[in-house]
Design a protein around this motif. Structure first.
Motif, PDB file in Angstrom:
ATOM      1  N   LEU A  81      42.570  37.372  46.012  1.00 16.73           N
ATOM      2  CA  LEU A  81      43.730  37.667  46.853  1.00 16.73           C
ATOM      3  C   LEU A  81      43.828  36.596  47.927  1.00 16.73           C
ATOM      4  CD1 LEU A  81      43.215  41.502  47.347  1.00 16.73           C
ATOM      5  CD2 LEU A  81      44.921  40.408  45.925  1.00 16.73           C
ATOM      6  N   GLY A  82      44.996  36.013  48.086  1.00 18.63           N
ATOM      7  CA  GLY A  82      45.221  34.989  49.097  1.00 18.63           C
ATOM      8  C   GLY A  82      45.723  33.701  48.473  1.00 18.63           C
ATOM      9  N   THR A  83      45.537  32.610  49.209  1.00 16.88           N
ATOM     10  CA  THR A  83      45.992  31.298  48.759  1.00 16.88           C
ATOM     11  C   THR A  83      44.785  30.439  48.383  1.00 16.88           C
ATOM     12  OG1 THR A  83      45.916  30.437  51.011  1.00 16.88           O
ATOM     13  CG2 THR A  83      48.025  31.385  50.262  1.00 16.88           C
ATOM     14  N   ASN A  84      45.030  29.244  47.867  1.00 13.17           N
ATOM     15  CA  ASN A  84      43.941  28.357  47.448  1.00 13.17           C
ATOM     16  C   ASN A  84      42.978  28.017  48.582  1.00 13.17           C
ATOM     17  OD1 ASN A  84      44.923  28.268  44.864  1.00 13.17           O
ATOM     18  ND2 ASN A  84      46.025  26.347  45.150  1.00 13.17           N
ATOM     19  N   ASP A  85      43.492  27.903  49.798  1.00 13.00           N
ATOM     20  CA  ASP A  85      42.620  27.507  50.913  1.00 13.00           C
ATOM     21  C   ASP A  85      42.140  28.684  51.773  1.00 13.00           C
ATOM     22  OD1 ASP A  85      45.187  27.955  51.877  1.00 13.00           O
ATOM     23  OD2 ASP A  85      45.005  26.473  53.470  1.00 13.00           O
ATOM     24  N   HIS A  86      42.651  29.889  51.518  1.00 11.17           N
ATOM     25  CA  HIS A  86      42.250  31.064  52.299  1.00 11.17           C
ATOM     26  C   HIS A  86      42.382  32.303  51.418  1.00 11.17           C
ATOM     27  CE1 HIS A  86      41.489  33.551  55.731  1.00 11.17           C
ATOM     28  NE2 HIS A  86      42.710  34.043  55.751  1.00 11.17           N
ATOM     29  N   PHE A  87      41.261  32.741  50.844  1.00 12.14           N
ATOM     30  CA  PHE A  87      41.324  33.852  49.905  1.00 12.14           C
ATOM     31  C   PHE A  87      40.069  34.709  49.983  1.00 12.14           C
ATOM     32  CE2 PHE A  87      39.212  30.429  47.701  1.00 12.14           C
ATOM     33  CZ  PHE A  87      38.174  31.057  47.016  1.00 12.14           C
ATOM     34  N   ALA A 113      40.917  49.677  48.778  1.00 11.73           N
ATOM     35  CA  ALA A 113      39.761  50.009  49.612  1.00 11.73           C
ATOM     36  C   ALA A 113      38.708  48.903  49.560  1.00 11.73           C
ATOM     37  CB  ALA A 113      39.156  51.336  49.160  1.00 11.73           C
ATOM     38  N   LYS A 114      38.478  48.354  48.378  1.00 10.11           N
ATOM     39  CA  LYS A 114      37.490  47.286  48.220  1.00 10.11           C
ATOM     40  C   LYS A 114      37.820  46.093  49.118  1.00 10.11           C
ATOM     41  CE  LYS A 114      34.431  44.627  46.070  1.00 10.11           C
ATOM     42  NZ  LYS A 114      33.024  44.841  46.081  1.00 10.11           N
ATOM     43  N   PHE A 115      39.075  45.720  49.160  1.00 11.58           N
ATOM     44  CA  PHE A 115      39.509  44.563  49.950  1.00 11.58           C
ATOM     45  C   PHE A 115      39.942  44.940  51.374  1.00 11.58           C
ATOM     46  CE2 PHE A 115      40.085  42.792  45.662  1.00 11.58           C
ATOM     47  CZ  PHE A 115      39.434  41.588  45.816  1.00 11.58           C
ATOM     48  N   MET A 116      39.913  46.240  51.696  1.00 16.20           N
ATOM     49  CA  MET A 116      40.412  46.737  52.983  1.00 16.20           C
ATOM     50  C   MET A 116      41.853  46.262  53.202  1.00 16.20           C
ATOM     51  SD  MET A 116      37.049  46.497  55.412  1.00 16.20           S
ATOM     52  CE  MET A 116      36.777  44.759  55.146  1.00 16.20           C
ATOM     53  N   ALA A 117      42.638  46.338  52.129  1.00 13.27           N
ATOM     54  CA  ALA A 117      44.023  45.865  52.141  1.00 13.27           C
ATOM     55  C   ALA A 117      44.968  46.995  52.527  1.00 13.27           C
ATOM     56  CB  ALA A 117      44.396  45.324  50.764  1.00 13.27           C
ATOM     57  N   TYR A 123      58.405  45.954  53.640  1.00 16.23           N
ATOM     58  CA  TYR A 123      58.460  44.490  53.748  1.00 16.23           C
ATOM     59  C   TYR A 123      57.906  43.790  52.508  1.00 16.23           C
ATOM     60  CZ  TYR A 123      59.398  45.371  58.640  1.00 16.23           C
ATOM     61  OH  TYR A 123      59.950  45.805  59.818  1.00 16.23           O
ATOM     62  N   LEU A 124      57.425  44.562  51.520  1.00 15.66           N
ATOM     63  CA  LEU A 124      56.795  44.013  50.315  1.00 15.66           C
ATOM     64  C   LEU A 124      55.692  43.022  50.683  1.00 15.66           C
ATOM     65  CD1 LEU A 124      59.687  43.566  47.733  1.00 15.66           C
ATOM     66  CD2 LEU A 124      58.115  45.469  48.019  1.00 15.66           C
ATOM     67  N   LYS A 125      54.803  43.478  51.573  1.00 19.32           N
ATOM     68  CA  LYS A 125      53.674  42.648  51.994  1.00 19.32           C
ATOM     69  C   LYS A 125      52.410  43.482  51.982  1.00 19.32           C
ATOM     70  CE  LYS A 125      56.249  39.359  54.687  1.00 19.32           C
ATOM     71  NZ  LYS A 125      56.367  38.607  55.891  1.00 19.32           N
ATOM     72  N   MET A 126      51.296  42.775  51.842  1.00 23.76           N
ATOM     73  CA  MET A 126      49.998  43.414  51.916  1.00 23.76           C
ATOM     74  C   MET A 126      49.112  42.528  52.776  1.00 23.76           C
ATOM     75  SD  MET A 126      47.569  44.660  48.771  1.00 23.76           S
ATOM     76  CE  MET A 126      47.313  43.030  48.072  1.00 23.76           C
ATOM     77  N   LYS A 127      48.382  43.145  53.687  1.00 22.06           N
ATOM     78  CA  LYS A 127      47.508  42.373  54.585  1.00 22.06           C
ATOM     79  C   LYS A 127      46.073  42.823  54.390  1.00 22.06           C
ATOM     80  CE  LYS A 127      51.122  41.302  57.753  1.00 22.06           C
ATOM     81  NZ  LYS A 127      51.270  40.318  58.739  1.00 22.06           N
ATOM     82  N   LEU A 128      45.164  41.844  54.490  1.00 26.60           N
ATOM     83  CA  LEU A 128      43.749  42.126  54.351  1.00 26.60           C
ATOM     84  C   LEU A 128      42.956  41.095  55.134  1.00 26.60           C
ATOM     85  CD1 LEU A 128      42.379  40.589  51.167  1.00 26.60           C
ATOM     86  CD2 LEU A 128      44.828  40.916  51.305  1.00 26.60           C
ATOM     87  N   PRO A 129      41.744  41.472  55.566  1.00 20.29           N
ATOM     88  CA  PRO A 129      40.925  40.501  56.289  1.00 20.29           C
ATOM     89  C   PRO A 129      40.408  39.423  55.343  1.00 20.29           C
ATOM     90  CG  PRO A 129      39.729  42.551  55.978  1.00 20.29           C
ATOM     91  CD  PRO A 129      41.115  42.771  55.458  1.00 20.29           C
ATOM     92  N   GLY A 130      40.343  38.201  55.841  1.00 15.51           N
ATOM     93  CA  GLY A 130      39.831  37.075  55.059  1.00 15.51           C
ATOM     94  C   GLY A 130      38.814  36.295  55.858  1.00 15.51           C
ATOM     95  N   PRO A 131      38.179  35.305  55.250  1.00 12.02           N
ATOM     96  CA  PRO A 131      37.147  34.532  55.935  1.00 12.02           C
ATOM     97  C   PRO A 131      37.669  33.705  57.109  1.00 12.02           C
ATOM     98  CG  PRO A 131      37.615  33.602  53.776  1.00 12.02           C
ATOM     99  CD  PRO A 131      38.368  34.881  53.875  1.00 12.02           C
ATOM    100  N   LYS A 132      38.960  33.371  57.108  1.00 10.90           N
ATOM    101  CA  LYS A 132      39.545  32.569  58.188  1.00 10.90           C
ATOM    102  C   LYS A 132      40.561  33.372  58.999  1.00 10.90           C
ATOM    103  CE  LYS A 132      39.349  28.390  55.347  1.00 10.90           C
ATOM    104  NZ  LYS A 132      40.172  27.367  54.685  1.00 10.90           N
ATOM    105  N   GLY A 133      40.512  34.693  58.879  1.00  8.66           N
ATOM    106  CA  GLY A 133      41.479  35.533  59.575  1.00  8.66           C
ATOM    107  C   GLY A 133      42.285  36.356  58.587  1.00  8.66           C
ATOM    108  N   LEU A 134      43.433  36.809  59.015  1.00  7.64           N
ATOM    109  CA  LEU A 134      44.274  37.696  58.215  1.00  7.64           C
ATOM    110  C   LEU A 134      44.894  36.973  57.021  1.00  7.64           C
ATOM    111  CD1 LEU A 134      45.202  40.647  58.424  1.00  7.64           C
ATOM    112  CD2 LEU A 134      47.236  39.818  59.574  1.00  7.64           C
ATOM    113  N   ILE A 135      44.866  37.630  55.849  1.00 11.03           N
ATOM    114  CA  ILE A 135      45.537  37.133  54.638  1.00 11.03           C
ATOM    115  C   ILE A 135      46.763  38.010  54.427  1.00 11.03           C
ATOM    116  CG2 ILE A 135      45.391  36.881  52.133  1.00 11.03           C
ATOM    117  CD1 ILE A 135      42.354  36.462  52.476  1.00 11.03           C
TER     118      ILE A 135
END
Length: 170
Positions: A81-87, A113-117, A123-135
């Motif tokens: 989940l995320g982009t190539n540089d932040h996932f 639940a696994k991803f805490m998403a 808004y057709l969006k999903m947010k989850l914590p990532g290694p560099k902040g919010l994804i």
């Protein structure tokens, strides 16, 4: 977006199997579903053989109104989940079903639940914590409309087939 909140959250997602890594364009996020589903066609695209599956006892209802389904088996695959540089990448258990669907994969509450998403359907969006902040994962309402139309046609044909089967007594 013509009708905020009236669309399913459909987005692109990368699934990692032993032999292949594939990006699927019709991945449904459904926080009302208590299982993650991998359709047999998707399993084939990932190069997964039946010998890689593990037994399951899961039974679920109302994928099509009034009909029950038992998964073929289950498998654990990595989802990105995320982009190539932040996932984020994590293993998810999927119930493999032998059903036709416009979707490639359904991510239910266990994956969220696994991803805490947290999905936001208006808004057709999903947010989850990532290694560099919010994804932020962004859905596509046009894909959502395409999937809904295809899903309606499939469900209608399944119901008609079941009604014919019951009326002939087969």
């Amino acid at each position: 977006m013509p009708t905020p909140g009236g669309y399913a959250l459909v987005h692109d997602r990368t699934i990692v199997a032993e032999r292949r890594t594939c990006r699927f364009s019709w991945v449904l996020v459904d926080s009302g579903n208590n299982i993650n589903i991998l359709y047999r066609d998707t399993m084939t695209q990932l190069g997964i053989e039946a010998t890689h599956l593990q037994p399951t006892r899961m039974l679920f209802h109302d994928i099509v109104s009034g009909l029950s389904c038992s998964p073929v088996d289950r498998i654990r695959l990595d989802v990105l989940l995320g982009t190539n540089d932040h996932f984020r990448r994590g293993p998810i258990w999927f119930e493999v079903v032998d059903l036709s669907s416009p979707y490639h994969v359904l991510l239910g509450r266990p994956a969220l639940a696994k991803f805490m998403a947290v999905p936001h359907y208006a808004y057709l969006k999903m947010k989850l914590p990532g290694p560099k902040g919010l994804i932020t994962v962004v859905g596509d309402y046009k894909k959502s409309l395409e999937c809904a139309k295809a899903g309606s046609k499939m469900a209608e044909s399944l119901v008609v087939t079941e009604e014919r089967r019951q009326s002939t007594g087969s």
